[in-house]
Design an enzyme around this catalytic site. Structure first.
Site, mmCIF file in Angstrom:
data_model
loop_
_atom_site.group_PDB
_atom_site.id
_atom_site.type_symbol
_atom_site.label_atom_id
_atom_site.label_comp_id
_atom_site.label_asym_id
_atom_site.label_seq_id
_atom_site.Cartn_x
_atom_site.Cartn_y
_atom_site.Cartn_z
ATOM 1 N N HIS A 65 0.878 -1.178 0.000
ATOM 2 C CA HIS A 65 0.000 0.000 0.000
ATOM 3 C C HIS A 65 0.911 1.223 0.000
ATOM 4 C CE1 HIS A 65 -3.717 -2.266 1.016
ATOM 5 N NE2 HIS A 65 -2.804 -3.136 1.402
ATOM 6 N N GLU B 82 -8.224 -12.271 4.524
ATOM 7 C CA GLU B 82 -7.219 -11.859 5.523
ATOM 8 C C GLU B 82 -7.884 -12.002 6.900
ATOM 9 O OE1 GLU B 82 -6.244 -7.665 5.391
ATOM 10 O OE2 GLU B 82 -4.435 -7.893 6.596
HETATM 11 N N1 ADE Z 1 -4.897 -1.163 3.958
HETATM 12 C C1 ADE Z 1 -3.609 -1.093 4.264
HETATM 13 N N2 ADE Z 1 -3.160 -2.287 4.679
HETATM 14 C C2 ADE Z 1 -4.201 -3.141 4.625
HETATM 15 C C3 ADE Z 1 -4.376 -4.510 4.907
HETATM 16 N N3 ADE Z 1 -3.382 -5.284 5.353
HETATM 17 N N4 ADE Z 1 -5.604 -5.037 4.739
HETATM 18 C C4 ADE Z 1 -6.601 -4.281 4.310
HETATM 19 N N5 ADE Z 1 -6.480 -2.987 4.021
HETATM 20 C C5 ADE Z 1 -5.292 -2.417 4.176
HETATM 21 ZN ZN ZN Z 2 -2.907 -5.158 1.879
#
Ligand code: ADE
Ligand code: ZN
Length: 343
Positions: free
Chosen positions: A29, A210
């Site tokens: 990101h 996740e």
């Molecule tokens: N935005 C930044 N890092 C993130 C992550 N690991 N999962 C979801 N959104 C994010």
């Molecule tokens: Zn991410």
């Protein structure tokens, strides 16, 4: 490559050499790569008090993933002008190149670059691309951008983001994706945005699996038609889903250090990356938001090599998988592949 007895543990020197291999990274990101000192410097320049997001040792301070998202947005609030984002681009590409990354993709959010307004987004993008060209000249690193909507900002804002993406598709902006809070809404709520991006010629990825389980990953594939998944690691308990991912050659952008730091798995030993790979799922390795999760690509490789006793050939294979799944044109893919093979 040296022949290695798989029963002999890797030596420190072997692990070091593995960590220095040339790398392809698919999942970072942009704002999440900002070193805390960089953000503190901008806050000071702009006279913004951000002291509450830092620990006394200078690192980012947050309690869990949901608090991380808040701290992330607070840190990002000092990135205001196109020039600020250009400086960010220079800093993060220098760091990636120092980790021997030769090709990298990053999630860029028009939400933070003009609030989703297309003409403002174009100005930010222009400044970022100039900085990326300089980094390519100075460090040989190639950057491609995936425009990313943020799930907890909702489907209406995602539509604006998709329009920004569609207006700037080209050699540099090559993908569209979604990050943010996986517990908010459903993947299918964002179908309009993903359809818009697909019709504009963008390649698609979304964060799934996740925090939510296998069903989230299935919905990402079926409802949005993505060809890559950010994380996807919670799919590991559903063998039918894993076989579907393998068969459709859906690539997982796995971020082991991020998952362990945020507590998705208690330790790297418990992380399913090796099992996913053994099952035939295409997996790659990335850092996500490296300074937030106290990681680097060097560290990811060192930790994976020492935990799973993966030799150089495994990491070369991971990088080949990554460049094959990269959102770039054929000529770029060939050029990067050549560099991976020659080093
Ligand atoms: N935005 C930044 N890092 C993130 C992550 N690991 N999962 C979801 N959104 C994010
Ligand atoms: Zn991410």
């Amino acid at each position: 490559m040296t022949d290695r007895d798989p029963n002999e543990p890797l030596s420190e020197e072997e692990i070091h050499n593995i960590s220095r291999l040339p790398k392809v990274e698919l999942h970072t990101h942009f704002e999440g790569m900002a070193p805390p000192a960089f953000i503190r410097g901008l806050a000071k320049e702009k006279k913004v008090d951000l002291s509450k997001i830092f620990r006394p040792d200078g690192s980012y301070d947050y309690r869990d993933f949901w608090h991380f998202l808040e701290v992330y947005e607070a840190a990002t609030s000092v990135l205001k002008s196109p020039e600020d984002f250009a400086r960010l681009c220079t800093a993060v590409l220098e760091e990636s190149a120092a980790n021997d990354v030769i090709y990298t993709e990053t999630f860029m959010s028009p939400d933070f670059c003009g609030g989703g307004d297309v003409s403002a987004w174009k100005e930010y993008l222009h400044a970022i691309q100039d900085a990326a060209r300089e980094a390519e000249r100075d460090h040989g690193i190639l950057l491609r951008g995936t425009v990313t909507c943020i799930r907890h900002f909702g489907p209406d804002q995602a539509r604006r983001t998709a329009l920004c993406a569609a207006e700037t598709v080209g050699d540099f902006i090559t993908g569209f994706g979604m990050g943010g809070d996986e517990k908010k809404g459903k993947q299918r709520d964002f179908a309009w945005a993903f359809d818009c991006a697909r019709e504009a010629g963008l390649r698609l990825t979304t964060h799934a699996g996740e925090w939510n389980g296998p069903q989230e990953v299935r919905e990402a594939v079926e409802d949005l038609g993505v060809e890559r998944i950010g994380h996807g690691v919670r799919a590991h308990t559903d063998f039918a889903l894993l076989d579907m991912l393998a068969e459709r050659e859906i690539t997982l952008e796995v971020c082991p250090g991020s998952n362990v730091f945020l507590g998705v798995f208690p330790s790297l030993k418990d992380h399913p990356i090796a099992k996913l790979r053994e099952r035939g799922v295409k997996v790659t390795v990335s850092t996500d938001d490296p300074p937030f999760f106290h990681t680097t690509m060097h560290k990811e490789y060192e930790d994976l090599a020492s935990t799973f006793q993966w030799g150089e050939e495994v990491f070369r294979d991971l990088n080949k998988t990554a460049i094959e799944a990269a959102f770039c044109d054929a000529a770029t893919r060939e050029a990067v592949l050549k560099r991976l093979e020659q080093t």
